[in-house]
Design an enzyme around this catalytic site. Structure first.
Site, mmCIF file in Angstrom:
data_model
loop_
_atom_site.group_PDB
_atom_site.id
_atom_site.type_symbol
_atom_site.label_atom_id
_atom_site.label_comp_id
_atom_site.label_asym_id
_atom_site.label_seq_id
_atom_site.Cartn_x
_atom_site.Cartn_y
_atom_site.Cartn_z
ATOM 1 C CD GLN A 1 34.703 17.082 0.836
ATOM 2 O OE1 GLN A 1 35.388 16.825 -0.167
ATOM 3 N NE2 GLN A 1 34.939 18.091 1.639
ATOM 4 C CG ASP B 1 29.085 13.585 12.551
ATOM 5 O OD1 ASP B 1 29.897 13.659 11.603
ATOM 6 O OD2 ASP B 1 27.844 13.473 12.382
ATOM 7 C CG HIS C 1 34.786 17.118 7.600
ATOM 8 N ND1 HIS C 1 34.347 17.732 6.445
ATOM 9 C CD2 HIS C 1 34.227 15.884 7.610
ATOM 10 C CE1 HIS C 1 33.548 16.909 5.797
ATOM 11 N NE2 HIS C 1 33.463 15.768 6.466
HETATM 12 P P1 5GP Z 1 31.357 13.890 4.989
HETATM 13 O O1 5GP Z 1 31.378 15.224 4.277
HETATM 14 O O2 5GP Z 1 32.686 13.526 5.579
HETATM 15 O O3 5GP Z 1 30.796 12.786 4.145
HETATM 16 O O4 5GP Z 1 30.334 13.979 6.198
HETATM 17 C C1 5GP Z 1 29.980 15.181 6.853
HETATM 18 C C2 5GP Z 1 29.682 14.875 8.298
HETATM 19 O O5 5GP Z 1 29.299 16.093 8.922
HETATM 20 C C3 5GP Z 1 28.555 13.861 8.532
HETATM 21 O O6 5GP Z 1 29.025 12.843 9.399
HETATM 22 C C4 5GP Z 1 27.447 14.712 9.184
HETATM 23 O O7 5GP Z 1 26.718 13.985 10.163
HETATM 24 C C5 5GP Z 1 28.211 15.879 9.789
HETATM 25 N N1 5GP Z 1 27.489 17.138 9.827
HETATM 26 C C6 5GP Z 1 26.885 17.742 8.759
HETATM 27 N N2 5GP Z 1 26.328 18.907 9.123
HETATM 28 C C7 5GP Z 1 26.602 19.056 10.458
HETATM 29 C C8 5GP Z 1 26.291 20.082 11.404
HETATM 30 O O8 5GP Z 1 25.646 21.092 11.101
HETATM 31 N N3 5GP Z 1 26.727 19.898 12.680
HETATM 32 C C9 5GP Z 1 27.451 18.788 13.053
HETATM 33 N N4 5GP Z 1 27.832 18.707 14.334
HETATM 34 N N5 5GP Z 1 27.766 17.804 12.184
HETATM 35 C C10 5GP Z 1 27.345 17.935 10.900
#
Ligand code: 5GP
Ligand code: ZN
Length: 110
Positions: free
Chosen positions: A92, A29, A98
């Site tokens: 989300q 992340d 993911h």
């Molecule tokens: P969620 O959708 O589960 O709330 O969170 C999305 C997660 O993806 C977050 O923890 C954020 O830091 C991570 N994230 C979003 N965009 C990117 C990216 O481009 N690269 C990486 N490595 N992580 C990402």
């Protein structure tokens, strides 16, 4: 509009990939919320758990069953937390399913 996690899976966008096979990709992340914070995605673009189809069952089993080895490989020998956020109500942010793997420190009880 493109999908950032599809782009990571295809190699178009850079990520720190720690595991990949023909069905799934695991990467760090970019904003870690624990000493180890990984995201594990299916290569197939599926929005979230609400969008699953019966034909995704084998893929989902493979993803879930791969999590322990991916976590162990990253040093999480005494366990880890798995989270998946589904839709607005689940907080989300990225709409490509993911599974977060978190560990390596003290996590708050849920
Ligand atoms: P969620 O959708 O589960 O709330 O969170 C999305 C997660 O993806 C977050 O923890 C954020 O830091 C991570 N994230 C979003 N965009 C990117 C990216 O481009 N690269 C990486 N490595 N992580 C990402
Ligand atoms: Zn996608």
């Amino acid at each position: 509009m493109g999908c950032v996690f599809c782009n990571i899976a295809s190699g178009e966008q850079k990520a720190d990939i720690v595991y990949q096979d023909d069905k799934i990709v695991a990467f760090k992340d970019r904003a870690p919320k624990a000493p180890v914070h990984l995201l594990v995605i299916p290569r197939k673009h599926i929005r979230n758990l609400n969008a699953l189809e019966e034909s995704d069952a084998e893929l989902m089993a493979h993803l879930m069953m791969s999590l322990p080895a991916i976590a162990k490989e990253q040093g999480l020998l005494d366990g880890f937390r798995t989270i998946t956020n589904t839709g607005k109500g689940g907080g989300q942010e990225v709409y490509h399913m993911h599974f977060h793997i978190l560990g390596g420190g003290k996590l708050h009880a849920m």
